[in-house]
Write a protein that holds these residues in place. Structure first.
Motif, short mmCIF file in Angstrom:
data_model
loop_
_atom_site.label_atom_id
_atom_site.label_comp_id
_atom_site.label_asym_id
_atom_site.label_seq_id
_atom_site.Cartn_x
_atom_site.Cartn_y
_atom_site.Cartn_z
N THR A 2 0.83 -1.19 0.00
CA THR A 2 0.00 0.00 0.00
C THR A 2 0.87 1.24 0.00
N ILE A 3 0.59 2.16 -0.91
CA ILE A 3 1.35 3.40 -1.02
C ILE A 3 0.52 4.53 -0.41
N TYR A 4 1.16 5.32 0.47
CA TYR A 4 0.49 6.45 1.12
C TYR A 4 1.14 7.75 0.67
N LEU A 5 0.36 8.60 0.02
CA LEU A 5 0.84 9.92 -0.38
C LEU A 5 0.45 10.90 0.71
N ILE A 6 1.43 11.39 1.44
CA ILE A 6 1.17 12.24 2.60
C ILE A 6 1.37 13.70 2.22
N SER A 7 0.31 14.48 2.24
CA SER A 7 0.40 15.89 1.84
C SER A 7 0.96 16.78 2.95
N GLN A 8 0.95 16.29 4.18
CA GLN A 8 1.55 17.05 5.28
C GLN A 8 3.03 17.27 5.00
N GLU A 9 3.53 18.47 5.23
CA GLU A 9 4.92 18.80 4.92
C GLU A 9 5.79 18.69 6.18
N LEU A 10 6.84 17.85 6.09
CA LEU A 10 7.76 17.62 7.20
C LEU A 10 9.19 17.63 6.69
N THR A 11 10.15 17.71 7.59
CA THR A 11 11.55 17.53 7.20
C THR A 11 11.75 16.07 6.80
N TRP A 12 12.88 15.76 6.15
CA TRP A 12 13.12 14.39 5.71
C TRP A 12 13.13 13.44 6.90
N THR A 13 13.83 13.80 7.97
CA THR A 13 13.92 12.92 9.15
C THR A 13 12.56 12.72 9.79
N ASP A 14 11.79 13.79 9.95
CA ASP A 14 10.46 13.67 10.55
C ASP A 14 9.52 12.88 9.65
N ALA A 15 9.68 13.04 8.34
CA ALA A 15 8.85 12.28 7.40
C ALA A 15 9.12 10.78 7.53
N ARG A 16 10.40 10.42 7.66
CA ARG A 16 10.70 9.01 7.80
C ARG A 16 10.16 8.46 9.12
N GLN A 17 10.29 9.22 10.19
CA GLN A 17 9.78 8.79 11.47
C GLN A 17 8.27 8.61 11.41
N PHE A 18 7.58 9.49 10.70
CA PHE A 18 6.13 9.37 10.52
C PHE A 18 5.80 8.06 9.80
N CYS A 19 6.54 7.78 8.72
CA CYS A 19 6.28 6.55 7.96
C CYS A 19 6.50 5.31 8.82
N GLN A 20 7.58 5.31 9.61
CA GLN A 20 7.89 4.15 10.43
C GLN A 20 6.88 3.98 11.56
N LYS A 21 6.37 5.07 12.09
CA LYS A 21 5.40 4.99 13.19
C LYS A 21 4.03 4.55 12.71
N ASN A 22 3.61 5.04 11.54
CA ASN A 22 2.24 4.82 11.09
C ASN A 22 2.11 3.74 10.01
N HIS A 23 3.21 3.42 9.34
CA HIS A 23 3.16 2.43 8.25
C HIS A 23 4.36 1.49 8.39
N ILE A 24 5.16 1.32 7.36
CA ILE A 24 6.40 0.53 7.47
C ILE A 24 7.61 1.44 7.34
N ASP A 25 7.68 2.17 6.24
CA ASP A 25 8.83 3.06 6.05
C ASP A 25 8.53 3.98 4.87
N MET A 26 9.52 4.83 4.56
CA MET A 26 9.44 5.69 3.40
C MET A 26 9.64 4.86 2.13
N ILE A 27 9.07 5.31 1.03
CA ILE A 27 9.12 4.55 -0.21
C ILE A 27 10.54 4.48 -0.78
N THR A 28 10.87 3.33 -1.37
CA THR A 28 12.10 3.18 -2.14
C THR A 28 11.72 2.72 -3.54
#
Length: 266
Positions: free
Chosen positions: A28-54
């Motif tokens: 499942t791919i999640y397009l997050i419109s909320q704007e965060l720094t790169w580090t905060d964005a990755r932490q968000f992905c890991q907390k709420n999903h699996i990780d940032m997309i590769t």
């Protein structure tokens, strides 16, 4: 799938054609419109999903289409300059959740003509269809991914693991021990990396002279497991390290296990 007022658009990638109740591996791919720094964005992905997309998780052309439809141009992706090798860029390590992994992608054709050595964090521009090096403290939308797998680090017998997975079912979702007809072994092996036992139970069980999945489907490639397993070695598991796709063991042994789920059709 339309918007529902939340700051993310969920998109399903079916990696196997699914019948009404056939179990498949879904990403499942999640397009997050909320704007965060790169580090905060990755932490968000890991907390709420699996990780940032590769780039090995999604078809880049399909991702570009989704981003354009959602009017998202520049987004963070799981790309970062190697802190130990200047000018070397790698994907984030989604198996461990820490650090970087894989080959150097510095010479990839996806890079923009601008210098990829200026900044340390990678973004993707859906309009130009190129990667950019960006300032990590900048804030951008970002892309996460998830799947329909659930790893449990509790140690249970095969029967207990089966019961545990099925008790997670609800009116909307049906859970079972991992039962997929054509699994992506490398992907699933990465997903069980954090298991506390070397092997994890799957939904494979030897019954009536054949190997079956717990959802009632037979194993397509019966030769992957012994056709006449020794007494009690009648349950299938997957190893974190062994390159063999499936192995069998005594069903009464206790180890971690992995469940998957399907959404029930209304």
């Amino acid at each position: 799938m339309g918007r529902n007022g939340r700051p993310e658009l969920m998109l399903l990638l079916l990696f196997n054609a699914a019948l009404l109740m056939e179990t498949t591996l879904l990403k499942t791919i999640y397009l997050i419109s909320q704007e965060l720094t790169w580090t905060d964005a990755r932490q968000f992905c890991q907390k709420n999903h699996i990780d940032m997309i590769t780039w090995d998780i999604v078809d880049p052309n399909q991702l570009t289409k989704w981003l354009q439809e959602d009017e998202l141009t520049a987004v963070w992706i799981g790309l970062h300059e190697d802190p130990e090798q200047q000018s070397v860029w790698r994907w984030i390590n989604v198996k461990t959740g820490e650090g970087l992994t894989g080959e150097d992608v510095s010479e990839s054709s996806y890079w923009s003509e601008q210098s990829k050595n200026s900044y340390s964090c990678g973004s993707y521009n859906s309009s130009r269809k190129k990667w950019f090096s960006s300032v990590c403290s900048d804030t951008l939308p970002f892309v996460c991914y998830g799947d329909n797998l659930v790893l449990s680090t509790e140690n249970k017998t095969w029967e207990e693991a089966l019961d545990h997975c099925r008790k997670m079912s609800s009116a909307s979702y049906k859970y079972d021990l991992l039962s997929v007809t054509r699994p992506d072994f490398s992907y699933v092996r990465d997903r069980i990396y954090r298991a506390t036992s070397e092997e994890v139970w799957t939904g494979l069980r030897f019954l009536g002279g054949e190997w079956w999945w717990s959802d009632g489907e037979t194993l397509d490639q019966q030769e992957m497991l012994p056709d006449c397993p020794s007494q009690w070695q009648h349950c299938g598991m997957l190893s974190k390290y062994n390159t063999a796709n499936w192995t069998s063991s005594d069903c009464s042994e206790r180890r971690n296990f992995i469940c998957n789920y399907v959404k029930l059709q209304k």
